[in-house]
Design a protein around this motif. Structure first.
Motif, PDB file in Angstrom:
ATOM      1  N   LEU A 120      -7.154  10.770  -4.796  1.00 11.38           N
ATOM      2  CA  LEU A 120      -5.838  10.548  -4.212  1.00 11.38           C
ATOM      3  C   LEU A 120      -5.786  11.051  -2.766  1.00 11.38           C
ATOM      4  O   LEU A 120      -5.170  10.415  -1.905  1.00 11.38           O
ATOM      5  N   GLN A 173       1.186   9.202  -5.996  1.00  9.87           N
ATOM      6  CA  GLN A 173       1.573  10.597  -5.774  1.00  9.87           C
ATOM      7  C   GLN A 173       2.600  11.073  -6.807  1.00  9.87           C
ATOM      8  O   GLN A 173       2.588  12.230  -7.209  1.00  9.87           O
ATOM      9  N   SER A 229       2.259   1.715  -3.432  1.00 11.25           N
ATOM     10  CA  SER A 229       1.164   2.164  -4.308  1.00 11.25           C
ATOM     11  C   SER A 229       0.892   3.653  -4.115  1.00 11.25           C
ATOM     12  O   SER A 229       0.673   4.385  -5.081  1.00 11.25           O
ATOM     13  N   LEU A 230       0.911   4.087  -2.873  1.00 10.13           N
ATOM     14  CA  LEU A 230       0.671   5.496  -2.574  1.00 10.13           C
ATOM     15  C   LEU A 230       1.772   6.369  -3.172  1.00 10.13           C
ATOM     16  O   LEU A 230       1.483   7.396  -3.800  1.00 10.13           O
ATOM     17  N   VAL A 258       0.844  -1.197   0.000  1.00  6.98           N
ATOM     18  CA  VAL A 258       0.000   0.000   0.000  1.00  6.98           C
ATOM     19  C   VAL A 258       0.879   1.246   0.000  1.00  6.98           C
ATOM     20  O   VAL A 258       0.601   2.205  -0.735  1.00  6.98           O
ATOM     21  N   ASN A 259       1.950   1.244   0.776  1.00  7.43           N
ATOM     22  CA  ASN A 259       2.863   2.382   0.813  1.00  7.43           C
ATOM     23  C   ASN A 259       3.486   2.637  -0.559  1.00  7.43           C
ATOM     24  O   ASN A 259       3.529   3.779  -1.029  1.00  7.43           O
ATOM     25  N   PHE A 274      -7.194   8.464  -0.575  1.00  3.83           N
ATOM     26  CA  PHE A 274      -6.232   7.366  -0.462  1.00  3.83           C
ATOM     27  C   PHE A 274      -5.176   7.722   0.590  1.00  3.83           C
ATOM     28  O   PHE A 274      -4.857   6.915   1.460  1.00  3.83           O
ATOM     29  N   VAL A 275      -4.668   8.946   0.545  1.00  2.46           N
ATOM     30  CA  VAL A 275      -3.667   9.398   1.525  1.00  2.46           C
ATOM     31  C   VAL A 275      -4.266   9.368   2.926  1.00  2.46           C
ATOM     32  O   VAL A 275      -3.642   8.866   3.874  1.00  2.46           O
ATOM     33  N   TYR A 312      -4.646   5.748   4.140  1.00  2.00           N
ATOM     34  CA  TYR A 312      -3.344   5.173   4.480  1.00  2.00           C
ATOM     35  C   TYR A 312      -2.855   5.734   5.823  1.00  2.00           C
ATOM     36  O   TYR A 312      -2.422   4.974   6.691  1.00  2.00           O
TER      37      TYR A 312
END
Length: 158
Positions: free
Chosen positions: A74, A62, A57-58, A54-55, A77-78, A81
């Motif tokens: 986005l 970004q 992907s983030l 996940v990290n 999503f941030v 997370y």
């Protein structure tokens, strides 16, 4: 710290303050949900191994906003997370506290049970000569039989 005989107490005020702290925690987390067993089964799980995925992907999202459709949120999503990592940190602390409370309850419960068995032995012995103790000894005996007849619960590895 090695386990030793526990000599402690909680005043009614202490209990109220602890319950108030629980209420404060719940108030600070108004978004908490309760999932059904089916909902838990159907959701993607993000454990330690998937946190790295996940990290990454983030970071990719970004760094490459142009590859994402305009409908992709986005910022959400941030937030998801960040909340997931914050809740993970809190959960670790809560699990440690829960384990300590559970272990202390088991230890102090064992102490109380041991003392109860000693009292039961004295009551049984004294009931032979002391008026009024026979009924108490019989009541204790029935309760003790009920305890002994229940199957032992297996230790959990929670």
């Amino acid at each position: 710290m090695a386990y030793q005989n526990i000599t402690a107490s909680l005043s009614p005020e202490d209990i109220q303050e602890i319950k108030a702290a629980f209420a404060t925690i719940q108030a600070k987390l108004p978004f908490l949900v309760t999932l059904s067993a089916e909902e838990r089964r159907s959701l993607f799980k993000m454990g330690d191994k998937r946190l790295s995925f996940v990290n990454t992907s983030l970071i990719a999202a970004q760094s490459n906003r142009d590859i994402l459709p305009a409908s992709f949120d986005l910022e959400e999503f941030v937030r998801d997370y960040q909340l997931a990592t914050n809740l993970t940190e809190l959960l670790i602390g809560l699990r440690q506290l829960t384990e300590q409370v559970d272990d202390t309850l088991m230890a102090v419960g064992s102490e109380a049970m041991s003392s109860s068995l000693t009292v039961y032995d004295y009551v049984k012995t004294a009931a032979k000569k002391t008026p009024g103790l026979k009924t108490i000894a019989e009541q204790m005996g029935e309760k003790f039989k009920a305890i002994k007849s229940k199957p032992a619960k297996p230790a959990s590895d929670s």
